[in-house]
Design an enzyme around this catalytic site. Structure first.
Site, PDB file in Angstrom:
ATOM      1  N   HIS A 285     106.760  68.500  49.848  1.00  0.00           N
ATOM      2  CA  HIS A 285     105.503  68.626  49.137  1.00  0.00           C
ATOM      3  C   HIS A 285     104.303  68.171  49.945  1.00  0.00           C
ATOM      4  O   HIS A 285     103.245  68.763  49.905  1.00  0.00           O
ATOM      5  CB  HIS A 285     105.614  67.787  47.868  1.00  0.00           C
ATOM      6  CG  HIS A 285     104.383  67.792  47.031  1.00  0.00           C
ATOM      7  ND1 HIS A 285     103.806  68.954  46.601  1.00  0.00           N
ATOM      8  CD2 HIS A 285     103.620  66.798  46.553  1.00  0.00           C
ATOM      9  CE1 HIS A 285     102.735  68.659  45.883  1.00  0.00           C
ATOM     10  NE2 HIS A 285     102.592  67.355  45.848  1.00  0.00           N
TER      11      HIS A 285
ATOM     12  N   ARG B  90     107.936  59.212  43.242  1.00  0.00           N
ATOM     13  CA  ARG B  90     108.511  60.484  43.653  1.00  0.00           C
ATOM     14  C   ARG B  90     109.755  60.366  44.509  1.00  0.00           C
ATOM     15  O   ARG B  90     110.727  61.081  44.300  1.00  0.00           O
ATOM     16  CB  ARG B  90     107.464  61.254  44.451  1.00  0.00           C
ATOM     17  CG  ARG B  90     106.342  61.672  43.586  1.00  0.00           C
ATOM     18  CD  ARG B  90     105.278  62.363  44.361  1.00  0.00           C
ATOM     19  NE  ARG B  90     104.268  62.786  43.404  1.00  0.00           N
ATOM     20  CZ  ARG B  90     103.140  63.376  43.730  1.00  0.00           C
ATOM     21  NH1 ARG B  90     102.856  63.605  44.988  1.00  0.00           N
ATOM     22  NH2 ARG B  90     102.302  63.729  42.799  1.00  0.00           N
TER      23      ARG B  90
ATOM     24  N   ARG C 147     103.085  58.685  49.429  1.00  0.00           N
ATOM     25  CA  ARG C 147     101.806  58.842  48.752  1.00  0.00           C
ATOM     26  C   ARG C 147     102.000  58.831  47.244  1.00  0.00           C
ATOM     27  O   ARG C 147     102.908  59.471  46.730  1.00  0.00           O
ATOM     28  CB  ARG C 147     101.159  60.163  49.156  1.00  0.00           C
ATOM     29  CG  ARG C 147      99.906  60.477  48.381  1.00  0.00           C
ATOM     30  CD  ARG C 147      99.270  61.769  48.817  1.00  0.00           C
ATOM     31  NE  ARG C 147     100.020  62.951  48.446  1.00  0.00           N
ATOM     32  CZ  ARG C 147      99.974  63.513  47.242  1.00  0.00           C
ATOM     33  NH1 ARG C 147      99.261  62.989  46.262  1.00  0.00           N
ATOM     34  NH2 ARG C 147     100.675  64.621  46.995  1.00  0.00           N
TER      35      ARG C 147
ATOM     36  N   GLU D 139      94.682  65.622  54.562  1.00  0.00           N
ATOM     37  CA  GLU D 139      96.122  65.515  54.793  1.00  0.00           C
ATOM     38  C   GLU D 139      96.464  65.610  56.282  1.00  0.00           C
ATOM     39  O   GLU D 139      97.544  65.184  56.709  1.00  0.00           O
ATOM     40  CB  GLU D 139      96.868  66.605  53.988  1.00  0.00           C
ATOM     41  CG  GLU D 139      98.363  66.375  53.925  1.00  0.00           C
ATOM     42  CD  GLU D 139      99.096  67.371  53.024  1.00  0.00           C
ATOM     43  OE1 GLU D 139      98.447  67.975  52.147  1.00  0.00           O
ATOM     44  OE2 GLU D 139     100.318  67.522  53.207  1.00  0.00           O
TER      45      GLU D 139
ATOM     46  N   GLY E 283      88.752  73.937  58.637  1.00  0.00           N
ATOM     47  CA  GLY E 283      89.361  73.785  57.321  1.00  0.00           C
ATOM     48  C   GLY E 283      88.313  73.616  56.240  1.00  0.00           C
ATOM     49  O   GLY E 283      87.286  72.963  56.429  1.00  0.00           O
TER      50      GLY E 283
ATOM     51  N   LEU F 254      89.651  70.341  50.335  1.00  0.00           N
ATOM     52  CA  LEU F 254      88.829  69.273  49.780  1.00  0.00           C
ATOM     53  C   LEU F 254      88.200  68.462  50.886  1.00  0.00           C
ATOM     54  O   LEU F 254      87.025  68.104  50.826  1.00  0.00           O
ATOM     55  CB  LEU F 254      89.687  68.379  48.898  1.00  0.00           C
ATOM     56  CG  LEU F 254      90.011  68.994  47.543  1.00  0.00           C
ATOM     57  CD1 LEU F 254      90.907  68.078  46.752  1.00  0.00           C
ATOM     58  CD2 LEU F 254      88.726  69.274  46.783  1.00  0.00           C
ATOM     59  N   ALA F 255      88.984  68.162  51.912  1.00  0.00           N
ATOM     60  CA  ALA F 255      88.452  67.337  52.988  1.00  0.00           C
ATOM     61  C   ALA F 255      87.397  68.104  53.788  1.00  0.00           C
ATOM     62  O   ALA F 255      86.244  67.669  53.893  1.00  0.00           O
ATOM     63  CB  ALA F 255      89.590  66.864  53.894  1.00  0.00           C
ATOM     64  N   GLY F 256      87.781  69.252  54.327  1.00  0.00           N
ATOM     65  CA  GLY F 256      86.870  69.990  55.193  1.00  0.00           C
ATOM     66  C   GLY F 256      85.677  70.571  54.440  1.00  0.00           C
ATOM     67  O   GLY F 256      84.547  70.558  54.941  1.00  0.00           O
TER      68      GLY F 256
END
Ligand SMILES: Cc1cc2nc3c(=O)[nH]c(=O)nc-3n(C[C@H](O)[C@H](O)[C@H](O)COP(=O)(O)OP(=O)(O)OC[C@H]3O[C@@H](n4cnc5c(N)ncnc54)[C@H](O)[C@@H]3O)c2cc1C
Ligand code: HEM
Ligand code: HEM
Ligand code: SF4
Ligand code: F3S
Ligand code: FES
Lengths: 247, 642, 211
Positions: free
Chosen positions: B408, B337, B442, B432, B47, B50-52
């Site tokens: 979402h 939300r 979240r 995620e 991935g 953003l994380a990976g």
């Protein structure tokens, strides 16, 4: 609004070695609220059930931001609707009975992988050549230690919105990647953080662009006209200036 | 579907002591790898979101040999690119009373007391560094005339701590990470494989030692070996078919890892986003989010009377019900939300919804335009309005937008300890894809924060600690590799051999509908049991009737989808089981049986203050491991946004 | 491209100014033509400066053509497979799409033009005629087709420059975005003036103002 019946002429090519050809399909009962890709989904579902291979096309976000989708629709990358990606193009812009020609991006530096899917890794290599600011994680100073003029920040942002779709190349009569390359050079070159590497960046990226086999820019402006994010031509002037001053 | 209860688990990795000092302690205790050895250590990252992306770039900078994969044609296209609203950070640049502690507090409370204090505190601490890092990379955040960074308040927060880059924050942050990643690729520390899909983890000697991937262009099944494997493959909201996620988002990477022994944490926690463009027809392929920031100036309403089919402008003020402002006077249109989503569902269930099928509520900017002027509104939301008009053909300056909730985000994911390591040693999970920091709900603008915190700051430390012991990992057994490859091959062969009469997408759509109807915004014992009846039936039908045209040895999108749908079926069952066993309501998980008199989610802290970590069991009865949650700093209270 | 183009543009400016001397009468124009050849004397021999100009100019034309050809070949290589659907131009301004074709016309024109007015082999006044007479006889009413050809070519040139000038600024990265909008308008005005200047003489001759 009532539904439409359309004739599609689609480029089919089994793989990079295949010669490829245009194939005609009929699609019926197309809703005007469908996106262009949803219209192709419906056709593909039918093709699969009939044992044919679906028309391969790239897509992911379907929100006009990932830059993955893209096809040349009636001779115009992403279709004639301005400032729109293919995934955000809706069928309400077509009429019942239309014939639509669909082709992949055509450029030597974007070889066809299959059908409408092309290989755009040449763009990644242009970024590798210098489309970054070198800051290892954890080494950054406090964000407020470096104010940035709002004008510069906004202009940098405008250039930074490029989604790397490649429509500019597909539209350019010279097959040039100038707009894409210039967008990144402009984004980073306008910010104070980007100054130390500004000249070397421009030089390296332009040279990489040429090495990838993209054409030269003769300032015809087709690129910016089809660019879904409206990246302006002034970025190209900036790239040229940075490039010339880097020599 | 049944389950058994296994040993409880505890996350022993979080250091003891005051919460503010735990991360520092952990960092200090982490073993270091000397630079010469780093070059010999291999890490696989699945991935490039953003994380990976941030993890691979940072590990590359540190000198490890990184191999990175994504299914798109470029790492820049990971789904993080679509995030619109912003990213939280406890910078307190506004001086409005924000602090690390307050962000920590808000996140624990927002997560409805189902997340770990240690993790959340660390997240709030690291948030500050993320902004510094991003700015240094050239991320063009919004600025004020003085040249300093602008912030806004977002998604129910009462302080202004959300940094943003117009409506394209995710894009700009991701491009920052992507550029850092490309820089490492050029430097030779990261090897990138695009258009490669991970289909299994290779576990050998009890440790994750590699992955099996399919080259999506040639169909070749490849194996890649390493000393540690990091999964950053994103969320699984697409189990609902219709969601705001990108079309390619899938559960395959984490589901395969789950089947190899990684526990799955809180699979049922799903976030439904209140402001999406409603469905327009059967062909719909995905749902589009309208940034939550719209709720800052838009007012939500429906007609007071059922079945009122007049166009919005013909409905006089007195006949409108601004229901969020009415029910939640202090938060109004800015309630979290889950609350906003359920409220919308309720008014639509009462028959007061608007638009096609009565599945929509108005989000009205008339007041804002009157108050601020059209130009100001255009400046703030112009691109969102344009997007809305492009999709619906309606002009939101002239008539109110129609919105409806949509799936979402998934708070659930693979269970990880404080070090972000799963129950399979050497298998780390970030972004995620893990379950870690958000509890049962979240907060807006916190996913970007978590992905980058994991990738830039947390993982590089904890992976290093793990790799310091790499000398003793032993050889990777050939039979373990072959077994994994065999399984992958086998599944592909099975999919290709059914040759039925329905597409994988048609099954996916049907599965999604079951999930939305029975395991969606509101769940009940009855609905979940129903789902657990329907899903296995549909799964059986899938394996009997799915049609995949073409062959493996080519770019085959029909095959890719079928493989993903097959995994979604298995995950869907576990989600329903998890939802069924958790008879309380909390955050995004609303059980009809557990609500207050006013219809709010009612937690049952005595029975359910734990993380549900599910262990895969080949015989079909998952094993539930509970990790008890304790709150030393934030007192457990019933959430109230009235 | 930009540099060679600029050299040619400079020449054209001088050239059009020179041509306008026609309106000052035969004496002035013939003197001017003579001056062109004698400028710099006696420091340098007759025609030194003019020859120099000619050499630079010839080099510019050749280099310019060479770059145009290599750009075109590069473009061809960059897109080996053409689109099946006729490409629809999305950018405004047909001028941008006539650069190559326009350039070719201009060169053809140049050949004729040199034969006509410089070497005067196709000019009724013949090589022996005075410059002023060559002009007057060359653009005489009965030779209207010559004038039409000149006119068309010069208009082509105008189009070429209208885009070319702006393009040169773009290529050299001069000015900022806002200034460049002005430059675009400036290029248009400049081209227009140049075309008008060049056309003034032949038309004046044709309608008999100059004789
Ligand atoms: C429309 C939208 C708006 C949002 N807005 C916000 C916001 O304003 N603020 C906020 O904080 N959060 C927001 N979020 C949530 C946030 O964007 C995501 O949670 C976050 O970006 C996830 O990042 P990630 O790195 O974990 O995964 P992703 O970005 O999803 O990346 C997943 C990566 O894994 C790869 N991958 C997946 N499966 C495989 C496989 N099998 N093999 C190989 N590679 C694989 C993909 O190629 C991709 O590179 C939003 C989400 C959506 C959908
Ligand atoms: C064989 C003849 C010619 C051809 C094929 C030709 C072709 C071209 C082309 C393709 C361009 C666009 C290049 C670009 O924008 O980078 C161009 C630009 C230009 N041309 Fe020509 N041209 C010719 C003759 C001329 C002449 C005779 C003049 C001037 C008197 C001229 C002046 C210019 C100028 C100023 C530019 C702009 C340069 C730039 O943009 O960098 N050209 N020409
Ligand atoms: C219609 C308007 C024009 C007229 C009336 C005109 C007239 C002339 C005349 C009279 C000469 C000869 C000067 C001399 O030898 O003393 C000349 C030379 C020349 N003209 Fe023109 N010209 C025109 C347009 C152009 C254009 C458009 C170009 C270029 C694209 C051009 C390029 C030249 C060149 C290259 C020479 C040769 C200069 C030399 O030998 O040094 N002319 N022109
Ligand atoms: S410049 Fe525009 S057209 Fe080109 S890649 Fe970027 S967004 Fe696409
Ligand atoms: S279309 Fe091509 S020629 Fe230059 S201005 Fe754009 S790259
Ligand atoms: S699919 Fe992402 S931009 Fe079109």
């Amino acid at each position: 609004m009532s539904t439409m019946n359309l004739t599609l002429r689609v480029w089919r090519q089994k793989g990079p070695e295949d010669k490829g050809r245009m194939v005609t399909y009929k699609v019926v009962d197309v809703s005007p609220d469908m996106s262009f890709l949803e219209m192709l989904d419906v056709l593909n579902d039918r093709l699969i059930v009939e044992g044919d291979e679906p028309i391969a096309f790239d897509h992911d976000c379907r929100e006009g931001i990932c830059g993955m989708c893209g096809m040349v629709i009636n001779g115009v990358p992403h279709g004639e609707q301005r400032a729109t990606t293919t995934c955000q193009l809706h069928m309400r812009h077509f009429n019942d009975g239309d014939t639509i020609t669909i082709e992949p991006w055509r450029a030597a530096a974007f070889p066809v992988v299959k059908d409408l899917v092309v290989d755009r890794t040449s763009f990644d290599r242009i970024i590798q050549a210098g489309g970054f600011i070198s800051v290892p994680a954890g080494s950054a100073p406090d964000a407020h230690s470096l104010p940035v003029q709002k004008d510069a920040a906004d202009a940098a942002f405008d250039a930074a919105t490029c989604i790397g779709c490649g429509a500019c190349v597909a539209a350019c009569p010279n097959g040039s990647a100038s707009l894409f390359t210039a967008a990144k050079i402009t984004h980073l070159g306008l910010l104070p953080q980007g100054q130390p590497e500004r000249d070397s960046r421009a030089k390296a990226m332009v040279e990489q662009m040429d090495a990838e086999g993209f054409g030269g820019c003769t300032n015809t402006g087709e690129c910016t006209a089809v660019c879904p994010k409206g990246i302006p031509l002034s970025t190209i002037a900036r790239m040229n200036r940075d490039y010339l001053s880097a020599k | 579907m049944h389950y058994t209860v296994g040993e409880p688990i505890q996350d022993a990795k979080a250091p003891e002591g005051p919460v503010e000092e735990r991360w520092d302690k952990r960092r200090f205790a982490a073993k270091l790898v000397n630079p010469a050895n780093k070059r010999k250590l291999r890490v696989i990252v699945i991935g490039t979101g953003l994380a990976g992306g941030s993890a691979a770039a940072t590990l590359g900078e540190l000198g490890y040999q990184v191999t990175s994969f994504c299914y798109q044609d470029s790492p820049r296209r990971a789904h993080s690119i679509a995030a619109q609203g912003g990213i939280n950070a406890a910078k307190n640049y506004r001086g409005d009373g924000d602090s690390i502690y307050r962000l920590f507090y808000d996140t624990v409370k927002g997560g409805d007391f189902r997340s770990r204090e240690s993790n959340v505190y660390r997240l709030a601490q690291v948030s500050v560094n993320i902004i510094d890092q991003a700015v240094a990379q050239g991320v063009p955040f919004a600025r004020e005339y003085g040249g300093l960074l602008d912030t806004r308040s977002f998604g129910g927060a009462q302080v202004s701590r959300t940094f943003y880059a117009r409506g394209q924050t995710g894009q700009q942050l991701l491009l920052g990470a992507y550029q850092a990643l490309e820089r490492q690729i050029a430097a030779g520390t990261v090897t990138m494989h695009t258009r490669h899909e991970m289909l299994d983890v290779i576990v050998s000697g009890g440790r994750a030692r590699g992955v099996v991937v399919r080259d999506m262009v040639t169909g070749e099944i490849e194996t890649h070996l390493a000393d540690a494997v990091v999964l950053a493959s994103g969320g699984y909201g697409n189990v609902f078919f219709l969601s705001t996620n990108a079309k390619g988002c899938n559960t395959t990477a984490i589901w395969r890892a789950h089947r190899r022994g990684a526990y799955f944490g809180n699979p049922c926690y799903t976030q439904i986003h209140p402001t999406c463009i409603p469905v327009s027809g059967e062909y719909q392929s995905k749902l589009t989010l309208m940034s939550e920031s719209l709720r800052n100036d838009g007012r939500v309403w429906v007609p007071k009377t059922k079945g009122d089919s007049r166009p919005a402008h013909e409905i006089p003020e007195v006949e409108r019900d601004y229901y969020l402002e009415r029910i939640y006077p202090s938060f109004g249109n800015l309630v979290p939300r889950d609350i906003a989503s359920r409220a919308a569902k309720n008014v639509c269930d009462e028959g007061r919804g608007v638009g096609p099928g009565g599945l929509g509520v108005y989000l009205d900017f008339a007041d804002a335009i009157r108050r601020l002027g059209r130009d100001a509104v255009e400046k703030k939301y112009g691109n969102l309005f344009e997007m809305y008009e492009r999709i619906t053909g309606e002009n939101p300056y002239e008539q109110p937008m129609r919105i409806y909730p949509a799936v979402h985000y998934t708070m659930g994911g693979l269970w990880v300890d404080y070090d972000l390591q799963s129950t399979v040693p050497g298998l780390f999970v970030i972004g995620e894809a893990n379950f870690s920091d958000h509890g049962a709900n979240r907060l807006g603008a916190s996913a970007l924060m978590q992905g980058l915190a994991d990738g830039y700051f947390v993982l590089p430390t904890t992976v290093g600690d793990y790799l310091a012991g790499a000398g003793d990992f032993g050889d990777i057994a050939q039979e373990d590799i072959e077994e994994a490859v065999g399984q992958v091959q086998d599944k592909i062969d099975r999919l290709l051999s059914v040759q039925g009469d329905r597409t994988a997408d048609s099954f996916h759509r049907e599965l999604g509908k079951i999930m939305w109807d029975y395991c969606g915004m509101e769940r009940s014992e009855e609905s979940l049991r129903k789902a657990l009846e329907l899903i296995p039936e549909l799964k059986k039908e899938f394996w009997a009737r799915v049609k995949v045209s073409g062959v493996n040895e080519e770019l085959n999108q029909a095959l890719e989808r079928a493989g993903r749908v097959a995994d979604f079926f298995e995950l869907a069952e576990l989600m329903c089981l998890d939802a069924l066993h958790r008879t309380e309501s909390c955050g995004g998980h609303f059980r009809a049986e557990s609500q207050t008199e006013e219809g709010e989610a009612l937690r049952d802290d005595d029975a359910f203050a734990y993380v549900a970590a599910w262990e895969w069991n080949p015989d079909g009865t998952p094993v539930l491991h509970k990790e008890t949650l304790e709150y030393e700093y934030v007192k457990m209270t019933q959430r109230s946004y009235k | 491209m930009a540099v060679t183009g600029a050299v040619m543009v400079l020449f054209l400016v001088g050239h059009v100014l020179g041509n306008l001397k026609m309106f000052s009468g035969p004496q002035a124009f013939n003197d001017y033509a003579e001056w062109l050849r004698t400028v710099g004397e006696p420091a340098v021999p007759r025609r030194t400066v003019l020859t120099l100009v000619e050499v630079v100019l010839a080099a510019a034309v050749i280099l310019h053509m060479w770059s145009a050809i290599s750009l075109a070949r590069r473009a061809n290589k960059a897109r080996p497979v053409k689109y099946a659907a006729k490409r629809k131009n999305q950018a405004s301004g047909y001028a941008t799409h006539t650069m190559r074709f326009g350039g070719l016309i201009i060169v053809l024109f140049l050949v004729w033009h040199l034969l006509d007015l410089t070497f005067a082999v196709v000019n009724p006044a013949g090589p022996a005629g005075l410059p002023y007479d060559r002009m007057v006889q060359g653009f005489a009413l009965e030779r209207w087709w010559v004038t039409v050809f000149y006119a068309l070519s010069v208009i082509m040139l105008g189009l070429h420059l209208r885009h070319g000038l702006w393009s040169a600024f773009q290529t050299l990265g001069v000015g900022n975005a806002r200034a460049r909008q002005g430059l675009s308008a400036g290029a248009a005005v400049f081209s227009l003036l140049l075309v008008a200047g060049f056309l003034a003489v032949p038309f004046a001759v044709m309608i008999g103002v100059l004789k």
